[in-house]
Motif scaffolding. Structure first.
Motif: not given
Lengths: 404, 113
Positions: A232-234, B99-107
């Motif tokens: 969520g922060n990213f 390495t996280l998804d650029l838009h959602s931040g999801a791993p």
């Protein structure tokens, strides 16, 4: 740089240890979850009576130190300790230590008193007697130099690092310059800023303490394989833990750091202090460093903060017992959606309507009013959440005893 | 107010080479940077609100500066007006973040088998 603080206009309650309270409260402390209903019922309809307690039956050095620090807090004038009767934590020993601090203190076991109704009646009688003695507590002029103020942030968004925390940072600079004490915490959210913190050490001793606390926080993050930053922060625009850390640390302002205190310790002299709440690596592993916002606020209050600040971007509806909580948001939408909960709108600086210095000075006037007795919004709404957990910050060295 | 003409970004420290967008920006939009050391620039691509825009050209391996401190390192050349995030900046501590998804931040590095 910043504006000088306007003098405080209230009076404080002078305690025997020389500290001054901004409230004159009775505190009910229960020593096991089994006694919590009775404790809350004793405090019910007693507006000056707050409740805290420790849920576990098995005692814990960390929790005892925390309970005693809260019971001997400058805002607390008298204390009643209520136990069930078979727990490890001893209400009598708590009451004895509290009485040594010059405060009226009483205790009893529910099992000896004859159950719920009798215990509630006895508790109400005891707090009424103690309240009489609170009337004679001397009221003396209050200065910023008498104030200890702690700050934490939670429910953060991008505005917290841009507006909310920097506003507190500017206020903290002014508070420290006026001879007061400021406390910030969340060292696990300072990852990446070791050099920045070390550069601000006031003394070689402080430098050593910061280095050790920071090293422990990094070890903690490595051990639990997690940094205090989430998807969520990213998605919200933060790119690295260093960036998030700096947003959190902005609340510490720019003054030298005098040293590191552990939970339950009060800063030994004024200035800016870092509170380290990271648990020791014990037989239960590290445990949780800050499981929720309320836990962090309790740590800041236990350090003697007469008023605590909470910076939230997304909004929050928590409050605290013992020390009034002032809630600050840098997000204008949050302020307008939750105006009955939010004490201070720090979003104006982002719209160019004011400067951080001006906002910090407005915040200081609000804190001055709360110190003078004006209820903060969480106080007015009756929020008194507390959280005291098992944690270890006293682990003996590995060479001792059978842990070898 | 959001307008197609101009948009606001906030620079915290005069040393910063990135600013935070207070509103979403579109390609070609003029950005008025307020806060420390105000400047004007043009958004080189669309960028979401609260994300960062480069204020100057930042060559690969050079520090990304916000709050006056290094918050990460550029992993490729960045031009003024470009979005600065996980795709062109990495943490010096938390190696997983890039390495996280650029838009959602999801791993994307955890196996769901």
């Amino acid at each position: 740089m910043h504006k000088q603080l306007t003098s405080l206009h209230g009076t404080g309650y002078l305690r025997p240890d020389g500290r001054k309270g901004v409230r004159n409260l009775v505190l009910v402390v229960y020593t096991v979850q089994c006694a919590s209903h009775v404790a809350h019922a004793i405090a019910d309809h007693e507006p000056d009576t707050h409740v805290i307690g420790f849920p576990g039956c098995y005692d814990n050095q960390y929790a005892i130190r925390l309970l005693l620090a809260l019971a001997r807090h400058p805002n607390v004038g008298a204390c009643l300790c209520v136990g069930l009767g078979c727990e490890y934590t001893q209400p009598q020993r708590l009451a004895e230590k509290i009485a040594e601090s010059g405060r009226p203190a009483e205790w009893f076991f529910i099992q000896d008193t004859g159950g719920t109704a009798n215990s509630i009646a006895k508790g109400k009688r005891l707090i009424a007697q103690m309240r009489e003695r609170l009337r004679s507590v001397p009221q003396v002029p209050l200065a910023w130099a008498d104030m200890v103020i702690g700050c934490e942030c939670g429910g953060s968004d991008a505005t917290s690092g841009l507006a909310g925390n920097p506003t507190v940072g500017h206020f903290f600079d002014a508070l420290v310059d006026a001879g007061g004490t400021a406390i910030f915490e969340e060292i696990v959210e300072a990852i990446g800023l070791g050099d920045q913190l070390l550069k601000r050490a006031a003394t070689p001793q402080a430098r050593q303490e910061i280095d050790a606390a920071y090293g422990k926080a990094v070890a903690y993050c490595q051990a639990v394989r997690q940094y205090s930053v989430s998807p969520g922060n990213f998605a919200g625009g933060l790119t690295t833990i260093e960036e998030k850390s700096m947003g959190a640390i902005a609340k510490s302002g720019s003054r030298p750091i005098q040293g590191v205190i552990k939970v339950g310790q009060a800063p030994p002299h004024p200035g800016l202090w870092l509170l380290n709440s990271v648990p020791d690596e014990h037989f239960m592993q590290f445990g949780y460093t800050n499981p929720n916002d309320t836990e962090g606020l309790m740590d800041l209050i236990a350090a003697g903060s007469q008023v605590v600040l909470f910076v939230t971007g997304r909004g929050s509806v928590i409050g605290s017992p013992i020390a009034p909580l002032v809630k600050i948001t840098g997000n204008s939408q949050t302020y307008h959606k939750m105006e009955q909960d939010m004490d201070f709108d720090a979003s104006r600086v982002l719209r160019g309507e004011t400067t951080l210095e001006e906002q910090a000075s407005e915040l200081s006037r609000l804190i001055g009013d709360v110190a003078a007795g004006e209820p903060s919004k969480p106080e007015r709404l009756g929020h008194r959440e507390y959280f005291i957990m098992y944690k270890h910050q006293d682990t003996p060295s590995l060479e001792q005893g059978c842990r070898q | 107010m959001n307008s197609l003409e101009t948009n606001k970004a906030f620079r915290i420290d005069s040393h910063d080479n990135v600013a935070t967008l207070l509103e979403p920006a579109y390609t070609g939009q003029r950005l008025v940077v307020v806060g420390a050391l105000p400047v004007n620039l043009t958004a080189a691509e669309s960028i979401e609100a609260w994300h960062k825009v480069a204020l100057t050209a930042i060559p690969a391996n050079q520090p990304i500066i916000k709050y006056g401190i290094v918050i990460g390192v550029a992993t490729r050349d960045i031009t003024a007006g470009q979005w600065v995030h996980l795709h062109n900046c990495h943490s010096c501590f938390d190696e997983r973040s890039s390495t996280l998804d650029l838009h959602s931040g999801a791993p994307q590095d955890t196996t769901y088998a």
